[in-house]
Design a protein around this motif. Structure first.
Motif, PDB file in Angstrom:
ATOM      1  N   GLN A 355      45.144 -51.112  52.279  1.00 19.35           N
ATOM      2  CA  GLN A 355      43.691 -51.583  52.587  1.00 19.35           C
ATOM      3  C   GLN A 355      44.187 -53.210  51.814  1.00 19.35           C
ATOM      4  OE1 GLN A 355      39.742 -49.298  52.391  1.00 19.35           O
ATOM      5  NE2 GLN A 355      41.672 -47.729  51.503  1.00 19.35           N
ATOM      6  N   GLN A 356      43.454 -54.261  52.465  1.00 21.82           N
ATOM      7  CA  GLN A 356      43.170 -55.288  51.408  1.00 21.82           C
ATOM      8  C   GLN A 356      41.505 -55.251  51.708  1.00 21.82           C
ATOM      9  OE1 GLN A 356      45.727 -57.829  51.500  1.00 21.82           O
ATOM     10  NE2 GLN A 356      46.451 -55.923  51.147  1.00 21.82           N
ATOM     11  N   PHE A 357      40.799 -55.920  50.206  1.00 20.08           N
ATOM     12  CA  PHE A 357      39.806 -55.588  50.028  1.00 20.08           C
ATOM     13  C   PHE A 357      38.925 -57.644  49.223  1.00 20.08           C
ATOM     14  CE2 PHE A 357      41.037 -51.941  48.175  1.00 20.08           C
ATOM     15  CZ  PHE A 357      40.245 -51.349  49.125  1.00 20.08           C
ATOM     16  N   ASP A 358      38.386 -58.063  49.836  1.00 18.55           N
ATOM     17  CA  ASP A 358      37.684 -59.395  49.665  1.00 18.55           C
ATOM     18  C   ASP A 358      37.100 -59.378  47.957  1.00 18.55           C
ATOM     19  OD1 ASP A 358      37.649 -60.260  52.496  1.00 18.55           O
ATOM     20  OD2 ASP A 358      35.909 -59.050  53.143  1.00 18.55           O
ATOM     21  N   LEU A 359      36.936 -57.881  47.557  1.00 17.33           N
ATOM     22  CA  LEU A 359      36.133 -57.906  45.817  1.00 17.33           C
ATOM     23  C   LEU A 359      37.128 -56.505  45.634  1.00 17.33           C
ATOM     24  CD1 LEU A 359      34.413 -58.899  43.722  1.00 17.33           C
ATOM     25  CD2 LEU A 359      32.797 -57.667  45.049  1.00 17.33           C
ATOM     26  N   VAL A 394      38.980 -60.683  42.339  1.00 17.39           N
ATOM     27  CA  VAL A 394      38.583 -60.169  41.232  1.00 17.39           C
ATOM     28  C   VAL A 394      37.716 -60.574  40.429  1.00 17.39           C
ATOM     29  CG1 VAL A 394      39.537 -58.943  39.308  1.00 17.39           C
ATOM     30  CG2 VAL A 394      41.191 -59.186  41.286  1.00 17.39           C
ATOM     31  N   THR A 395      36.954 -59.612  40.441  1.00 19.84           N
ATOM     32  CA  THR A 395      35.496 -60.023  38.939  1.00 19.84           C
ATOM     33  C   THR A 395      36.354 -58.713  38.078  1.00 19.84           C
ATOM     34  OG1 THR A 395      34.639 -58.601  40.221  1.00 19.84           O
ATOM     35  CG2 THR A 395      34.206 -60.805  39.986  1.00 19.84           C
ATOM     36  N   TYR A 396      36.388 -58.952  36.612  1.00 23.71           N
ATOM     37  CA  TYR A 396      36.782 -58.194  35.640  1.00 23.71           C
ATOM     38  C   TYR A 396      36.056 -58.541  34.480  1.00 23.71           C
ATOM     39  CZ  TYR A 396      39.703 -54.157  34.490  1.00 23.71           C
ATOM     40  OH  TYR A 396      40.169 -52.621  34.553  1.00 23.71           O
TER      41      TYR A 396
END
Length: 700
Positions: A355-359, A394-396
């Protein structure tokens, strides 16, 4: 039994990569010493196999006794988390060594007894080892996957003691050599007495409270609300309270505070969603790795524009505890129809999913726990980038308080090696946010950027967590890739084959404070914001200039969030700056030691309950933040009846009088109090009041 012991000890020992080998070493040492003792005993007493039943009964007694004695073992450590090897040994020895020693004796003694049943010593050793290995495998599986989840630690320990006693009874009935001995009967009786006296309730009544008290230390009120002994951890929930009413929930897994619904943690964990939703025009598919107490998941499900959410978590039991935080089914993120739950390892999911994710975001456990370094390595960040759609984000979490300067730079270097446009942002104090993307996406319009502040449920939560205006999102900026790379310099990246970098010590005595000074300099961050190519690419032009003044607001927020880690100005001076120079409310509450969680208690109180001086104090702070100065003054005056807040309430009463145009009354009241106190010189706070309002309590 060691599976149960290790789970039990993790309530008190930090589950680092060092703790497990130390605990295992105690078990193996006990078995080895027991085997040595048995060999010496059989040389001196060839009839020693007659005492096999006695040893089994002794193991049952030792299992019960070591568990019952453990509260005395852990008591000297108080509320500290056990981390050092010598301390781990000190609490492991009384619990595990006695039974391990007896088990070590039992194995060779039974082997000698079985020798007469087989043709050779080799055959005897082979059969005994085979049976022992099968028993160990079945026992570990049964303890870890059946007994602990179904019966819990305490009942599992009791069951194992019964098994030891049952083996002893079987050997008394069918002795391996000769007739049952008198000492065997005595040991059997002792095991029955020990089982009858098993300290049921010790875990929940005395021992679980130790990690709770550790993380609630300094809290005047708290309440244990739920305990679940799951497949992979013991989960404990407690509530912080104010005057008997819940303020926030805290989740502990084993001996560690994993997450909380408190406003500070909620703020940075929800920023993982609010920030990308503001800057990404087509954020539709999100992946969350790690659920915690559901803060980030709730921010995702509150965002109506997101079409699908995949949640990956190792623990089915943590997810099963979701109703503790969200008792109303309509509020539960896990019940949102867009939510797809995967019970598996986050890295494995990233490796196997197409799968591909926007976030992609996550709530990883804190560094220092065994295996967590694999969630901060360059290889892990690369897996995240590979699963991003074009323009995805990506937020981390970057937990500065849990890292040295070396480990911080190692993580940042690993992240920036993968994400060319890496950047670092404020969250809540030392809980920072790092951001990276895969390629670029279209710039959002001013209307799209501001959309969240027009959504009632989201906007209300943003206000509660101090992101009251869209401009404040920009003021969270610390630095883009050029700043981060200069900060990191030539540091080594954290990689899968160099995991110990996450536990590296500080490079010098001042390295931590130097790093913090670089990150917490809001003046320098404001300049970087105005010149950053990243900001120019992401931020609508109308918001670029209007965000700049809010770095002053962020400076006040940092003063609260970082606390004693930063040099502080007077809290009242910060409050005055916010009240007279901005329209925001929440920093006023924070600098005066209140918050939206406490205000919820105030709002839910009955009129009679609200007259409590402590609630009047927090009510007055809210009225002050709303610029209702005359009403705030009245409430602060009533709050002076509380010994807990009397001094602060009096100062704020005088301040509110000044802000409401009642300076003459403020002067007279402060002069009378100053005369009664016997103080000869003005403290710094009153010097500021004199310079700002002309109030001089020392004037006759």
């Amino acid at each position: 039994l060691e599976v149960v012991w290790f789970r039990f000890l993790l309530l008190f020992v930090k589950g680092s990569s060092l703790a497990f080998p130390v605990m295992l070493g105690v078990v193996l040492a006990g078995i080895a010493l027991g085997g040595l003792a048995a060999s010496l005993l059989m040389r001196l007493m060839p009839t020693a196999p007659r005492f096999a039943a006695t040893l089994a009964f002794v193991a049952a007694v030792a299992t019960v006794a070591s568990y019952a004695y453990f509260p005395r073992v852990i008591e000297p450590f108080g509320l500290t988390s056990v981390t050092q090897p010598d301390a781990i040994v000190r609490i492991s020895l009384p619990l595990m060594l006695p039974v391990s020693f007896v088990s070590g004796m039992f194995f060779p003694i039974v082997g000698v007894a079985l020798r007469r049943e087989f043709r050779s010593e080799i055959q005897t050793a082979g059969v005994l080892t085979l049976v022992n290995t099968i028993g160990e495998a079945i026992g570990s599986l049964a303890a870890g996957f059946v007994m602990l989840p179904l019966a819990g630690i305490e009942r599992t320990v009791f069951t194992i003691a019964i098994v030891y006693g049952g083996i002893g009874a079987l050997l008394m009935w069918r002795p391996v050599k000769g007739r049952p001995t008198a000492i065997g009967y005595a040991a059997g009786l002792a095991s029955v007495i020990a089982l009858a006296m098993f300290p049921f309730g010790e875990l929940n009544d005395r021992l679980v409270s130790i990690p709770v008290e550790r993380f609630a230390e300094g809290e005047p009120e708290r309440r244990l609300i739920a305990v679940r002994e799951g497949l992979t951890e013991t989960i404990v929930f407690f509530q912080r309270m104010l005057l008997g009413k819940p303020v926030s929930d805290v989740m502990l897994t084993n001996s560690f505070s994993m997450s909380t619904t408190g406003y500070g943690v909620r703020r940075y964990q929800k920023l993982y969603v609010w920030w990308p939703v503001a800057v990404h025009p087509e954020l539709k598919h999100a992946l969350l790795i790690g659920y915690g107490v559901g803060n980030t998941a709730k921010a995702l499900t509150d965002t109506a524009s997101i079409e699908s959410i995949d949640l990956v978590d190792l623990s089915r039991d943590i997810l099963a505890m979701a109703p503790v935080v969200f008792p109303n089914e309509g509020d539960q993120p896990l019940l949102d129809p867009r939510m797809h739950v995967h019970i598996e390892d986050g890295r494995y999911f990233l490796q196997t999913s197409n799968q591909q994710f926007d976030l992609i975001t996550g709530e990883p456990p804190p560094p220092g726990i065994a295996g967590v370094e694999n969630l901060y390595s360059r290889e892990y960040f690369q897996l995240m980038r590979d699963r991003l759609a074009d323009g995805g984000l990506v937020t981390y979490w970057l937990p500065l308080a849990d890292l040295s300067d070396v480990s911080t730079k190692a993580i940042l270097r690993a992240f920036c090696d993968v994400f060319d446009d890496c950047s670092i942002w404020n969250g809540s104090g030392t809980n920072l946010m790092i951001v990276g993307s895969r390629g670029t996406h279209a710039v959002v319009s001013d209307r799209q950027f501001r959309a969240q502040w027009s959504t009632p449920a989201v906007a209300a939560e943003m206000k509660r967590l101090g992101v009251e205006r869209p401009e404040q999102l920009g003021a969270l900026f610390i630095g883009d890739a050029s700043f981060v790379r200069a900060l990191v310099d030539n540091a080594e990246p954290l990689t899968d084959d160099r995991p110990k970098l996450i536990e590296a010590p500080f490079s010098s005595p001042t390295a931590g404070s130097d790093l913090l000074a670089s990150i917490a300099d809001t003046g320098a961050a404001r300049t970087r914001f105005q010149t950053s190519p990243l900001i120019a690419r992401l931020w609508p032009s109308a918001l670029l200039s209007s965000s700049v003044p809010y770095f002053d607001v962020q400076h006040v927020i940092d003063a609260h969030m970082y606390g004693s880690l930063l040099r502080q100005s007077l809290a009242l001076e910060d409050v005055h700056r916010i009240l007279t120079g901005s329209t925001v409310d929440m920093p006023v509450l924070w600098r005066l030691a209140s918050n939206s969680d406490i205000q919820r208690v105030v709002s839910s109180a009955t009129p009679d309950e609200q007259m409590n001086p402590l609630l009047q104090y927090h009510l007055a702070i809210r009225l002050l933040s709303e610029r209702s100065y005359r009403q705030a003054a009245d409430a602060f005056e009533r709050a002076t009846a509380s010994p807990q807040v009397r001094d602060n309430a009096f100062v704020l009463y005088i301040y509110s009088l000044c802000m409401s145009g009642q300076r003459a009354k403020a002067q007279q009241t402060s002069r009378e109090a100053f005369a009664a106190s016997g103080v000869s010189s003005l403290p710094p706070l009153w010097i500021w009041m004199k310079e700002t309002f002309g109030i001089d309590p020392s004037r006759r």
